[in-house]
Design an enzyme around this catalytic site. Structure first.
Site, PDB file in Angstrom:
ATOM      1  N   ARG A  45      51.156  41.903  54.180  1.00 14.25           N
ATOM      2  CA  ARG A  45      52.224  41.373  55.035  1.00 14.25           C
ATOM      3  C   ARG A  45      52.970  42.443  55.816  1.00 14.25           C
ATOM      4  NH1 ARG A  45      52.815  36.786  51.200  1.00 14.25           N
ATOM      5  NH2 ARG A  45      51.823  35.128  52.403  1.00 14.25           N
ATOM      6  N   HIS A  76      37.941  34.132  31.073  1.00  9.61           N
ATOM      7  CA  HIS A  76      37.379  35.229  30.290  1.00  9.61           C
ATOM      8  C   HIS A  76      36.725  34.749  28.980  1.00  9.61           C
ATOM      9  CE1 HIS A  76      39.456  37.497  33.208  1.00  9.61           C
ATOM     10  NE2 HIS A  76      40.584  37.718  32.573  1.00  9.61           N
ATOM     11  N   LYS A  93      49.627  37.091  24.294  1.00 12.74           N
ATOM     12  CA  LYS A  93      50.382  38.269  24.744  1.00 12.74           C
ATOM     13  C   LYS A  93      51.322  38.685  23.622  1.00 12.74           C
ATOM     14  CE  LYS A  93      49.456  38.166  29.371  1.00 12.74           C
ATOM     15  NZ  LYS A  93      48.694  39.244  30.003  1.00 12.74           N
ATOM     16  N   GLU A 117      46.552  40.801  23.296  1.00 14.10           N
ATOM     17  CA  GLU A 117      47.141  41.884  24.085  1.00 14.10           C
ATOM     18  C   GLU A 117      48.472  42.257  23.465  1.00 14.10           C
ATOM     19  OE1 GLU A 117      46.489  41.648  28.551  1.00 14.10           O
ATOM     20  OE2 GLU A 117      46.554  39.543  27.973  1.00 14.10           O
ATOM     21  N   LYS A 171      32.667  44.111  32.186  1.00 14.26           N
ATOM     22  CA  LYS A 171      32.888  45.063  31.086  1.00 14.26           C
ATOM     23  C   LYS A 171      31.542  45.391  30.433  1.00 14.26           C
ATOM     24  CE  LYS A 171      37.553  43.438  29.955  1.00 14.26           C
ATOM     25  NZ  LYS A 171      38.465  44.549  30.113  1.00 14.26           N
ATOM     26  N   LYS A 224      40.445  35.184  40.411  1.00 11.97           N
ATOM     27  CA  LYS A 224      40.936  34.110  39.567  1.00 11.97           C
ATOM     28  C   LYS A 224      42.467  34.104  39.587  1.00 11.97           C
ATOM     29  CE  LYS A 224      41.903  35.046  35.257  1.00 11.97           C
ATOM     30  NZ  LYS A 224      43.054  35.970  35.094  1.00 11.97           N
ATOM     31  N   ASP A 275      44.979  31.643  32.290  1.00 15.97           N
ATOM     32  CA  ASP A 275      44.877  33.082  32.559  1.00 15.97           C
ATOM     33  C   ASP A 275      43.688  33.713  31.836  1.00 15.97           C
ATOM     34  OD1 ASP A 275      45.889  35.411  33.800  1.00 15.97           O
ATOM     35  OD2 ASP A 275      46.862  36.038  31.944  1.00 15.97           O
ATOM     36  N   HIS A 328      36.679  39.529  35.761  1.00 15.51           N
ATOM     37  CA  HIS A 328      36.397  40.943  35.505  1.00 15.51           C
ATOM     38  C   HIS A 328      35.844  41.189  34.106  1.00 15.51           C
ATOM     39  CE1 HIS A 328      40.374  41.085  33.574  1.00 15.51           C
ATOM     40  NE2 HIS A 328      40.004  42.232  33.033  1.00 15.51           N
TER      41      HIS A 328
HETATM   42  C1  BG6 Z   1      43.769  39.312  33.585  1.00 12.71           C
HETATM   43  C2  BG6 Z   1      44.991  38.521  33.233  1.00 12.71           C
HETATM   44  O1  BG6 Z   1      42.755  38.476  34.085  1.00 12.71           O
HETATM   45  O2  BG6 Z   1      43.290  39.961  32.423  1.00 12.71           O
HETATM   46  C3  BG6 Z   1      46.052  39.384  32.595  1.00 12.71           C
HETATM   47  O3  BG6 Z   1      45.514  37.916  34.415  1.00 12.71           O
HETATM   48  C4  BG6 Z   1      45.485  40.160  31.439  1.00 12.71           C
HETATM   49  O4  BG6 Z   1      47.142  38.595  32.155  1.00 12.71           O
HETATM   50  C5  BG6 Z   1      44.216  40.869  31.853  1.00 12.71           C
HETATM   51  O5  BG6 Z   1      46.458  41.091  30.992  1.00 12.71           O
HETATM   52  C6  BG6 Z   1      43.529  41.499  30.664  1.00 12.71           C
HETATM   53  O6  BG6 Z   1      42.472  42.284  31.122  1.00 12.71           O
HETATM   54  P1  BG6 Z   1      41.935  43.499  30.266  1.00 12.71           P
HETATM   55  O7  BG6 Z   1      40.774  44.007  31.038  1.00 12.71           O
HETATM   56  O8  BG6 Z   1      43.058  44.468  30.132  1.00 12.71           O
HETATM   57  O9  BG6 Z   1      41.567  42.890  28.943  1.00 12.71           O
END
Ligand code: BG6
Length: 514
Positions: A70, A271, A361, A247, A213, A179, A266, A209
């Protein structure tokens, strides 16, 4: 020189890229356009990944990175801004000469996404680059999904994208979509239809992502590259499977985003269901993108849809104490920051085997793992040990992160005159086994997209199916308050333990590496 002591050389990079085997190609010179270039994801993940890929010599010159965001700013300011986050988040140090080379690859266009002017500027820049990049381009939509339609419409209107099946030898035009892919089944379908109106499926790279990994990719190598695991990988030998993504961090200032998302959207919808599909899929006919994605889609279709009753009994939601005090979070928020759920798979291989998924979390530690719990032995020989719970069934643990590796817990004889048994753990860590850094998921995925390899990206069918599977959970939880508060730094709410106790099992302790 043995494998462990081998230095990292360009030839090893070649092996990583698969050049030796002829399977992995170096990407073509490409222009990468990132929408949302001053956002969190670009700073923390995309820019560090691109920097590392450049430092590793895995890109092909010239690769150009054009940020779009932006605020207007000179490209030098954009580069300086990224230098700070790359310095903080890159796995390799930022060194002046390498940074200068990277900064020279950067360009910037500032303005509202609705403003035609930014697309005209982009077009002019891409046209200048055309002779060097042969017209190859990747658009990365690292923006809130709400603006995807606008951006795609404008890209289309200005002739920057066109819907055409990607073929080798033709200039490539691909779009990476971040995502969360939609908010629920209906919005994901609408989003897919909308994107499908502008792009052919072979141009759409839905990123998750986790699939980039190393340790997630290793699930398939472990299963199908060894003959010893697959015969046991079924309902005859597996008692249950636990998949955990814990996490220790909270929502890191993303209150407004997280309130709209929550842990199910999320982490679990994408994932964890992706990891589940890799753990449970059948052997693909080949390692081609579609053969793998066919099998993943097939097993996700066999996952049994949860009934509303099962949502009540086999799913638990939690929220860490203090979440409601975070900026951007409602004082009476019901958004779950922890969720646990049980899925069953109606397939010949997995009938009757529960799969327990949990994510949260502010948990006791950062740990992502898959634990395959094998069945107990018939107890005739070791009755006493079984009574005293010494005799534990074997567990194979795939540690996705951190301390990436694999461990196997099994029973062995304790030295001495009596037949006494104890549980022992055999451990493999990537750090010890391979003297090679593990690259970040985004590095691999960006390279794969530039190469046109969609294997590690999600196809429409599996995204849809994953939404279908969690839809009942979202529906019940959003209609009825009832989130269980848990203390930060713990393993989540106690009701999640009760859920396991009812099934005669328990969660793996967080922090225990066996
Ligand atoms: C993301 C989430 O997709 O993955 C985050 O939006 C999360 O909330 C993250 O913290 C965790 O990724 P990683 O690679 O640190 O396990």
């Amino acid at each position: 020189m043995n494998e462990r002591n081998r230095p990292i050389t360009n030839s090893i990079v070649g092996e990583i890229l698969g050049e030796g085997s002829g399977k992995r190609r170096r990407p073509e010179p490409t222009s990468i356009v990132i929408f949302g270039a001053t956002g969190d994801l670009t700073g923390r993940k995309l820019a560090p990944a691109l920097y590392n890929v450049m430092v590793d010599g895995a890109m092909t010159d010239p690769t150009q990175i054009i940020g779009v965001s932006r605020g207007a700013m000179p490209v030098k300011d954009f580069a300086d801004k990224l230098k700070g986050t790359v310095g903080e988040f890159s796995r390799q140090r930022v060194e002046p000469d390498k940074w200068d080379k990277f900064a020279a690859m950067l360009d910037y266009v500032g303005g509202e996404f609705s403003d035609d002017n930014i697309y005209l500027q982009l077009k002019a820049k891409l046209d200048v680059l055309k002779s060097k990049t042969k017209g190859n381009r990747v658009f990365y939509l690292s923006t809130p999904p709400a603006v995807f339609p606008l951006i795609l419409e404008k890209l289309n209107h200005h002739g920057l994208i066109e819907k055409v099946a990607q073929r080798a030898g033709q200039p490539s035009c691909r779009v990476i979509v971040e995502k969360p892919f939609g908010r629920d089944l209906a919005t994901a379908r609408a989003l897919n239809d909308m994107i499908g109106g502008f792009l052919h499926e072979s141009q759409i790279y839905r990123i998750d992502h986790y699939l980039g990994k190393e340790t997630v990719q290793n699930i398939l190598v472990l299963r199908f590259g060894n003959s010893i695991f697959e015969p046991l990988w079924n309902r005859n030998h597996v008692d249950h499977v636990q998949i955990t993504a814990a996490e220790s961090i909270g929502i890191e200032g993303r209150g407004a985003f997280y309130e709209q998302t929550g842990v199910v959207r999320d982490i679990i919808q994408n994932h964890l269901l992706q990891v589940l599909s890799l753990v449970t899929m059948e052997v693909p006919a080949s390692f081609s993108a579609d053969d793998i994605r066919d099998e993943k889609g097939q097993v996700l279709r066999s996952v049994r849809a949860l009934t509303l009753n099962e949502v009540a009994n086999d799913c638990v939601r939690g929220q860490y104490r203090g979440y409601r005090d975070e900026p951007g979070v409602a004082a009476d928020s019901q958004t779950p920051t922890y969720a646990a759920m049980k899925f069953m798979i109606d397939s010949w291989r997995w009938q009757g085997v529960p799969f327990y998924l949990r994510a949260g979390k502010k948990m006791a530690e950062r740990l992502t793992e898959v634990a395959i719990h094998f069945k107990s032995v018939p107890l005739v020989l070791f009755k006493d040990e079984a009574a005293g719970s010494v005799l534990q069934p074997a567990v194979l643990t795939l540690r996705i992160q951190p301390q990436e590796g694999i461990s196997l817990r099994f029973v062995a004889k304790v030295p001495g005159e009596n037949i006494q048994v104890g549980n022992v753990v055999m451990n493999m860590t990537y750090a010890d086994a391979f003297n090679r850094p593990i690259s970040e998921a985004y590095e691999r995925l960006l390279l794969d997209c530039m190469r046109g390899d969609a294997t590690l990206f999600n196809r429409r069918d599996s995204v849809d199916r994953a939404w279908e599977l969690i839809q009942p959970v979202l529906q019940v939880w959003e209609a009825t308050p009832g989130v269980h508060v848990y203390e930060p730094g713990t393993a989540g709410p106690a009701v999640a333990d009760e859920m396991m106790r009812r099934d005669g099992t328990s969660w793996r302790e967080l922090g225990k590496k066996s």
